[in-house]
Design a protein around this motif. Structure first.
Motif, short mmCIF file in Angstrom:
data_model
loop_
_atom_site.label_atom_id
_atom_site.label_comp_id
_atom_site.label_asym_id
_atom_site.label_seq_id
_atom_site.Cartn_x
_atom_site.Cartn_y
_atom_site.Cartn_z
N ARG A 192 0.84 -1.20 0.00
CA ARG A 192 0.00 0.00 0.00
C ARG A 192 0.87 1.24 0.00
NH1 ARG A 192 -3.99 -2.88 -0.97
NH2 ARG A 192 -5.31 -3.77 0.60
N ARG A 193 0.35 2.32 -0.56
CA ARG A 193 1.03 3.61 -0.57
C ARG A 193 0.14 4.62 0.12
NH1 ARG A 193 6.06 4.47 -3.18
NH2 ARG A 193 6.56 2.47 -4.08
N LEU A 194 0.71 5.40 1.00
CA LEU A 194 -0.03 6.45 1.68
C LEU A 194 0.29 7.78 0.99
CD1 LEU A 194 -1.92 6.41 4.12
CD2 LEU A 194 0.00 7.18 5.50
N LEU A 195 -0.74 8.41 0.44
CA LEU A 195 -0.57 9.70 -0.22
C LEU A 195 -1.09 10.79 0.70
CD1 LEU A 195 -1.90 9.25 -3.87
CD2 LEU A 195 0.46 9.41 -3.10
N ARG A 196 -0.32 11.85 0.85
CA ARG A 196 -0.75 13.04 1.56
C ARG A 196 -0.86 14.14 0.51
NH1 ARG A 196 0.53 10.23 5.65
NH2 ARG A 196 1.65 10.44 7.52
N LEU A 197 -2.08 14.52 0.21
CA LEU A 197 -2.33 15.44 -0.90
C LEU A 197 -2.86 16.78 -0.40
CD1 LEU A 197 -4.13 12.84 -3.13
CD2 LEU A 197 -1.85 13.77 -3.54
N ARG A 198 -2.33 17.86 -0.97
CA ARG A 198 -2.89 19.19 -0.72
C ARG A 198 -4.17 19.33 -1.54
NH1 ARG A 198 1.97 22.58 -2.73
NH2 ARG A 198 1.58 21.06 -4.34
N TYR A 229 -5.66 17.31 -5.84
CA TYR A 229 -6.65 16.27 -6.12
C TYR A 229 -7.98 16.94 -6.46
CZ TYR A 229 -8.96 16.72 -1.55
OH TYR A 229 -9.66 17.18 -0.47
N ARG A 230 -8.83 16.19 -7.13
CA ARG A 230 -10.18 16.63 -7.48
C ARG A 230 -11.13 15.56 -6.99
NH1 ARG A 230 -7.71 20.71 -8.33
NH2 ARG A 230 -7.46 21.75 -10.33
N PHE A 231 -12.11 15.72 -6.38
CA PHE A 231 -12.79 16.92 -5.97
C PHE A 231 -13.00 16.80 -4.48
CE2 PHE A 231 -13.69 16.36 -10.44
CZ PHE A 231 -13.50 17.64 -10.94
N GLY A 232 -12.76 17.86 -3.75
CA GLY A 232 -12.93 17.87 -2.31
C GLY A 232 -12.33 19.14 -1.73
N ALA A 233 -12.44 19.26 -0.42
CA ALA A 233 -11.94 20.44 0.26
C ALA A 233 -10.97 20.01 1.36
CB ALA A 233 -13.09 21.23 0.87
N GLY A 234 -9.86 20.72 1.47
CA GLY A 234 -8.87 20.42 2.49
C GLY A 234 -7.90 19.35 2.04
N ALA A 235 -6.95 19.05 2.89
CA ALA A 235 -5.95 18.02 2.60
C ALA A 235 -6.61 16.64 2.59
CB ALA A 235 -4.83 18.06 3.63
N VAL A 250 -7.63 7.64 -8.79
CA VAL A 250 -7.00 6.85 -7.74
C VAL A 250 -8.09 6.39 -6.77
CG1 VAL A 250 -5.34 6.88 -5.84
CG2 VAL A 250 -4.84 8.13 -7.95
N ARG A 251 -8.04 5.13 -6.42
CA ARG A 251 -9.00 4.56 -5.47
C ARG A 251 -8.24 4.05 -4.26
NH1 ARG A 251 -11.21 0.19 -8.24
NH2 ARG A 251 -9.78 -1.18 -7.18
N GLY A 252 -8.80 4.27 -3.08
CA GLY A 252 -8.15 3.80 -1.87
C GLY A 252 -9.03 4.00 -0.65
N ILE A 253 -8.38 4.05 0.49
CA ILE A 253 -9.06 4.25 1.77
C ILE A 253 -8.62 5.60 2.31
CG2 ILE A 253 -9.39 3.39 4.12
CD1 ILE A 253 -10.53 1.53 1.94
N ARG A 278 -11.28 6.18 7.34
CA ARG A 278 -12.58 6.84 7.18
C ARG A 278 -13.46 6.05 6.22
NH1 ARG A 278 -12.14 12.93 6.57
NH2 ARG A 278 -12.31 12.82 8.82
N GLY A 279 -12.85 5.31 5.29
CA GLY A 279 -13.63 4.52 4.35
C GLY A 279 -13.14 4.69 2.93
N PRO A 280 -13.79 4.01 1.98
CA PRO A 280 -13.38 4.06 0.58
C PRO A 280 -13.48 5.47 0.01
CG PRO A 280 -15.00 2.33 0.92
CD PRO A 280 -14.94 3.13 2.18
N ARG A 281 -12.57 5.79 -0.91
CA ARG A 281 -12.56 7.13 -1.53
C ARG A 281 -11.92 7.03 -2.89
NH1 ARG A 281 -12.11 12.74 0.26
NH2 ARG A 281 -12.27 13.86 -1.70
N GLU A 282 -12.48 7.74 -3.85
CA GLU A 282 -11.87 7.90 -5.17
C GLU A 282 -11.60 9.38 -5.38
OE1 GLU A 282 -13.86 6.22 -8.51
OE2 GLU A 282 -13.79 4.21 -7.68
N ALA A 283 -10.52 9.67 -6.08
CA ALA A 283 -10.18 11.06 -6.40
C ALA A 283 -9.36 11.09 -7.66
CB ALA A 283 -9.39 11.68 -5.24
N TRP A 284 -9.42 12.20 -8.36
CA TRP A 284 -8.51 12.47 -9.47
C TRP A 284 -7.28 13.12 -8.86
CZ3 TRP A 284 -9.12 10.88 -14.39
CH2 TRP A 284 -10.40 10.47 -14.79
#
Length: 94
Positions: A14-20, A24-30, A54-57, A66-72
């Protein structure tokens, strides 16, 4: 082509991404995401750059799932080993 982060048990599963927020699209905050899958077949072009689905947790700031999440995710925000490699196609985990 797609890449499942856990397809090769001899490398990091697994890879842990910390995104500003602007990486990423779409959401608010890190966003903290434990990557399970990166799809490189059909990147979205935004701001003149490729973005990959990208799909992950999603992980909270305190480290809880927190649960499943997809983001660009902006291609240059993906670490080496999870992003497409211009010379050799898709680069696997490093």
């Amino acid at each position: 082509m797609t890449y499942d982060a856990d397809e090769n048990g001899s490398k990091q599963a697994r890879r842990l991404l910390r995104l500003r927020e602007n990486d990423y699209r779409f959401g608010a905050g890190a966003l903290i995401l434990r990557v399970e899958h990166v799809s490189v077949d059909a990147p979205m072009i935004d701001e003149g750059e490729p973005w990959y689905r990208v799909r992950g947790i999603e992980i909270t700031g305190s480290g809880h799932s927190r649960g499943p999440r997809e983001a660009w995710v902006r291609a240059r925000s993906l670490p080496q080993g999870l992003r497409p490699d211009d010379a050799n196609g898709f680069a696997g985990p490093s």
